[in-house]
Design a protein around this motif. Structure first.
Motif, PDB file in Angstrom:
ATOM      1  N   UNK A   1     -42.202   4.440 -48.131  1.00  0.00           N
ATOM      2  CA  UNK A   1     -43.129   5.291 -47.370  1.00  0.00           C
ATOM      3  C   UNK A   1     -44.267   5.791 -48.262  1.00  0.00           C
ATOM      4  N   UNK A   2     -43.977   6.037 -49.557  1.00  0.00           N
ATOM      5  CA  UNK A   2     -45.025   6.476 -50.496  1.00  0.00           C
ATOM      6  C   UNK A   2     -46.121   5.417 -50.625  1.00  0.00           C
ATOM      7  N   UNK A   3     -45.728   4.155 -50.618  1.00  0.00           N
ATOM      8  CA  UNK A   3     -46.712   3.074 -50.731  1.00  0.00           C
ATOM      9  C   UNK A   3     -47.650   3.122 -49.530  1.00  0.00           C
ATOM     10  N   UNK A   4     -47.067   3.351 -48.366  1.00  0.00           N
ATOM     11  CA  UNK A   4     -47.911   3.409 -47.162  1.00  0.00           C
ATOM     12  C   UNK A   4     -48.831   4.619 -47.199  1.00  0.00           C
ATOM     13  N   UNK A   5     -48.260   5.799 -47.522  1.00  0.00           N
ATOM     14  CA  UNK A   5     -49.091   7.011 -47.437  1.00  0.00           C
ATOM     15  C   UNK A   5     -50.109   7.091 -48.573  1.00  0.00           C
ATOM     16  N   UNK A   6     -49.757   6.565 -49.761  1.00  0.00           N
ATOM     17  CA  UNK A   6     -50.682   6.678 -50.899  1.00  0.00           C
ATOM     18  C   UNK A   6     -51.684   5.536 -50.959  1.00  0.00           C
ATOM     19  N   UNK A   7     -51.233   4.334 -50.605  1.00  0.00           N
ATOM     20  CA  UNK A   7     -52.083   3.173 -50.864  1.00  0.00           C
ATOM     21  C   UNK A   7     -52.675   2.530 -49.623  1.00  0.00           C
ATOM     22  N   UNK A   8     -51.876   2.476 -48.557  1.00  0.00           N
ATOM     23  CA  UNK A   8     -52.355   1.740 -47.386  1.00  0.00           C
ATOM     24  C   UNK A   8     -53.159   2.653 -46.447  1.00  0.00           C
ATOM     25  N   UNK A   9     -52.590   3.812 -46.139  1.00  0.00           N
ATOM     26  CA  UNK A   9     -53.198   4.640 -45.089  1.00  0.00           C
ATOM     27  C   UNK A   9     -54.551   5.268 -45.442  1.00  0.00           C
ATOM     28  N   UNK A  10     -54.769   5.743 -46.700  1.00  0.00           N
ATOM     29  CA  UNK A  10     -56.036   6.454 -46.940  1.00  0.00           C
ATOM     30  C   UNK A  10     -57.266   5.636 -46.546  1.00  0.00           C
ATOM     31  N   UNK A  11     -57.247   4.335 -46.839  1.00  0.00           N
ATOM     32  CA  UNK A  11     -58.423   3.520 -46.522  1.00  0.00           C
ATOM     33  C   UNK A  11     -58.519   3.253 -45.009  1.00  0.00           C
ATOM     34  N   UNK A  12     -57.365   3.048 -44.380  1.00  0.00           N
ATOM     35  CA  UNK A  12     -57.382   2.808 -42.928  1.00  0.00           C
ATOM     36  C   UNK A  12     -57.875   4.054 -42.195  1.00  0.00           C
ATOM     37  N   UNK A  13     -57.504   5.221 -42.710  1.00  0.00           N
ATOM     38  CA  UNK A  13     -57.989   6.477 -42.117  1.00  0.00           C
ATOM     39  C   UNK A  13     -59.488   6.611 -42.318  1.00  0.00           C
ATOM     40  N   UNK A  14     -59.891   6.321 -43.549  1.00  0.00           N
ATOM     41  CA  UNK A  14     -61.309   6.461 -43.893  1.00  0.00           C
ATOM     42  C   UNK A  14     -62.182   5.536 -43.029  1.00  0.00           C
ATOM     43  N   UNK A  15     -61.663   4.309 -42.745  1.00  0.00           N
ATOM     44  CA  UNK A  15     -62.439   3.345 -41.954  1.00  0.00           C
ATOM     45  C   UNK A  15     -62.180   3.491 -40.450  1.00  0.00           C
ATOM     46  N   UNK A  16     -61.416   4.523 -40.077  1.00  0.00           N
ATOM     47  CA  UNK A  16     -61.126   4.825 -38.676  1.00  0.00           C
ATOM     48  C   UNK A  16     -60.358   3.706 -37.963  1.00  0.00           C
ATOM     49  N   UNK A  17     -59.493   3.010 -38.703  1.00  0.00           N
ATOM     50  CA  UNK A  17     -58.611   2.043 -38.046  1.00  0.00           C
ATOM     51  C   UNK A  17     -57.390   2.766 -37.479  1.00  0.00           C
TER      52      UNK A  17
END
Ligand code: ADP
Length: 362
Positions: free
Chosen positions: A306-322
């Protein structure tokens, strides 16, 4: 220029999400170190952060004092370690590096404190993972440059104060929200690092291609920049792959066509997303019907920490509004459906005008 000392944690630099306390970790990468800017003038982007640090540097040089304690936060690969390295070079002071997970007990942190030279820098990566006992132990260090030690037990116990040299703690975290407020408040400067724009990443790619003695066309550097998720560490990784590809498939020069073929072979799409990013969106849309759902549920389905998702995957997807984060969990936006070529979902009936009229009786 003194070399930084990395003690305690030979695996510094690994994004926190990938490294658990018992997980094996990656050794420090020599090429990555070679690409790291050494001076403030070499740092690309993050202009306002760099300007504030330049002020702090000038002031502490004039007053002949150590730098204030600084906390850097932001997703992995955006330059937290780089800024610590740059500050140490600008001041010409010693830099010791460790990380929260390596400082399990008070005894682990003691050598860093007692050996710290006047004005030196102690860099603590993943500082949000310091155990609370160690965290409390360093409060008086950060405030008054002293450690309080209890000797003996019971009635005969007494506290002794050990004075230390005045030095600077630089903390880095991908999760500033997990830091306790007493620890956060002891840092005099808080610097948040943002994702880089494509222009800045293209400049980093061009500078680093020269450091790797590789020629690269400007449009190829731009292509890499656009496909690096706003992250210099990824831009470096993409550059190294494209360089290998150019050497293996042609004469070593990175043209636009070579860059595109190399990135396509790694399945990095036009938005810079890799297989894991797309799998995340795919899981959210196909398994969870677009959400909202919790990160733990996605992590369990994907079999990824879950740390990999919250730290590495999600921040950029949030930033790009995906994706968006709602009180009930993560939700895919129409952009995510479009990106994966899925038909867009019908508007949420709870939020349709008709339903709102009914709900609010208007
Ligand atoms: P973090 O500590 O935030 O995980 P790093 O500082 O290790 O990230 O950055 C990873 C790499 O990205 C560095 O080795 C460096 O080559 C590059 N980099 C990071 N920030 C910058 C910057 N502002 N300018 C140029 N290169 C950078």
């Amino acid at each position: 220029m003194r070399e930084p000392t990395i003690q305690g944690d030979p695996n510094r630099g690994e994004p926190s999400g990938r490294k658990g306390r018992d997980e094996p970790s990656r050794p420090v990468d020599a090429v990555e170190e070679k690409l790291r800017p050494q001076r403030l003038s070499e740092v690309v982007g993050q202009r306002s952060v760099a300007e504030r640090l330049a002020i702090a540097l000038a002031a502490c040089k004039k007053r002949n004092e150590p730098l204030p304690h600084i906390l850097f936060d932001g997703p992995p690969g955006l330059g937290k370690t780089t800024f610590a390295t740059v500050l140490h070079n600008e001041l010409g002071v010693e830099l010791n590096m460790t990380s929260g997970p390596a400082l399990d007990k008070k005894l682990d942190v003691m050598p860093y404190l007692t050996n710290a030279a006047e004005g030196s820098i102690l860099f603590i990566d993943e500082i949000h993972r310091l155990p609370i006992a160690v965290e409390e132990f360093i409060y008086p260090v950060m405030e008054d440059f002293r450690v309080d030690m209890v000797l003996g037990e019971g009635m005969s116990a007494r506290t002794i104060n050990l004075p230390l040299k005045r030095f600077t703690i630089i903390g880095a975290t991908t999760r500033s929200g997990m830091l306790s407020s007493p620890l956060r408040d002891r840092f005099h400067m808080h610097e948040h690092l943002e994702f880089y724009d494509a222009d800045e990443l293209a400049r980093i790619v061009i500078v680093n291609a020269a450091k790797l003695k590789t020629t690269i066309a400007e449009d190829a550097a731009w292509e890499l920049a656009q496909r690096s998720r706003g992250t210099p560490r990824l831009a470096n990784a993409r550059l190294r792959w494209v360089r290998d590809f150019a050497t293996a498939r042609s004469d070593g020069h990175v043209s636009l066509a070579i860059a595109r073929d190399a990135l396509d072979m790694q399945e990095i799409d036009a938005e810079g997303m890799d297989k894991q990013d797309r799998r995340y969106l795919d899981t959210l849309i196909k398994v969870f019907n677009g959400g909202p759902t919790g990160a733990e549920a996605i992590s369990a389905t994907m079999n990824v920490a879950v740390d990999t998702l919250t730290d590495e995957v999600e921040p950029y997807l949030l930033r790009k509004h995906f994706i968006v984060r709602t009180p009930r969990g993560r939700k895919a936006t129409p952009l995510a459906y479009r990106h994966l070529n899925y038909p867009e979902p019908l508007p949420d009936p709870d939020f349709s005008i008709g339903n709102q009229r009914r709900l609010f009786d208007v």
